[in-house]
Design a protein around this motif. Sequence first.
Motif, PDB file in Angstrom:
ATOM      1  N   VAL A   1       0.844  -1.202   0.000  1.00 25.57           N
ATOM      2  CA  VAL A   1       0.000   0.000   0.000  1.00 25.57           C
ATOM      3  C   VAL A   1       0.876   1.247   0.000  1.00 25.57           C
ATOM      4  O   VAL A   1       0.606   2.217  -0.726  1.00 25.57           O
ATOM      5  N   LEU A   2       1.941   1.258   0.792  1.00 27.12           N
ATOM      6  CA  LEU A   2       2.860   2.390   0.835  1.00 27.12           C
ATOM      7  C   LEU A   2       3.515   2.613  -0.524  1.00 27.12           C
ATOM      8  O   LEU A   2       3.636   3.766  -0.989  1.00 27.12           O
ATOM      9  N   ALA A   3       3.915   1.552  -1.197  1.00 24.32           N
ATOM     10  CA  ALA A   3       4.529   1.673  -2.523  1.00 24.32           C
ATOM     11  C   ALA A   3       3.534   2.251  -3.528  1.00 24.32           C
ATOM     12  O   ALA A   3       3.903   3.097  -4.357  1.00 24.32           O
TER      13      ALA A   3
ATOM     14  N   PHE B   1       1.404   9.548  -5.763  1.00 24.93           N
ATOM     15  CA  PHE B   1       1.595  10.941  -5.387  1.00 24.93           C
ATOM     16  C   PHE B   1       3.022  11.439  -5.584  1.00 24.93           C
ATOM     17  O   PHE B   1       3.235  12.635  -5.761  1.00 24.93           O
ATOM     18  N   GLY B   2       3.999  10.581  -5.507  1.00 26.90           N
ATOM     19  CA  GLY B   2       5.389  11.003  -5.616  1.00 26.90           C
ATOM     20  C   GLY B   2       5.924  11.433  -4.261  1.00 26.90           C
ATOM     21  O   GLY B   2       5.186  11.891  -3.389  1.00 26.90           O
ATOM     22  N   THR B   3       7.225  11.336  -4.118  1.00 27.06           N
ATOM     23  CA  THR B   3       7.838  11.622  -2.824  1.00 27.06           C
ATOM     24  C   THR B   3       7.795  13.111  -2.492  1.00 27.06           C
ATOM     25  O   THR B   3       7.640  13.499  -1.338  1.00 27.06           O
TER      26      THR B   3
ATOM     27  N   ASN C   1       5.629  17.418   1.021  1.00 33.61           N
ATOM     28  CA  ASN C   1       4.903  18.675   1.233  1.00 33.61           C
ATOM     29  C   ASN C   1       3.656  18.468   2.095  1.00 33.61           C
ATOM     30  O   ASN C   1       3.365  19.277   2.980  1.00 33.61           O
ATOM     31  N   ILE C   2       2.943  17.385   1.838  1.00 35.07           N
ATOM     32  CA  ILE C   2       1.747  17.088   2.631  1.00 35.07           C
ATOM     33  C   ILE C   2       2.135  16.834   4.084  1.00 35.07           C
ATOM     34  O   ILE C   2       1.483  17.323   5.013  1.00 35.07           O
ATOM     35  N   GLY C   3       3.215  16.103   4.300  1.00 32.94           N
ATOM     36  CA  GLY C   3       3.683  15.831   5.655  1.00 32.94           C
ATOM     37  C   GLY C   3       4.105  17.107   6.371  1.00 32.94           C
ATOM     38  O   GLY C   3       3.802  17.295   7.554  1.00 32.94           O
TER      39      GLY C   3
END
Length: 85
Positions: A14-16, A22-24, A29-31
């Motif tokens: 799921v993480l992959a 979304f891209g890293t 930015n979201i984090g």
Amino acid sequence: MGLGGISIWQLLIVLAIVVLLFGTKKLRNIGGDLGSAVKSFKSAVKDGNEDALKPDEPEALDDDKAEGVAEFSEEKKPADSDKSA
């Protein structure tokens, strides 16, 4: 067994998929935005608690007004009894 029957491999898949979608850079930015929002929320809650704990001056003025009203009503009572007699 992981969280609620989800294994570590399923979480990694799921993480992959999320990273691919979304891209890293966007996830970073979201984090960062989420972290700053949590930080500002915590500081606002802390400021709100400090404001609630310290006494406000307007409340002291309200108490003075209440005393003035009580004095006025006491002064008026004898005058009312004179009129009825």
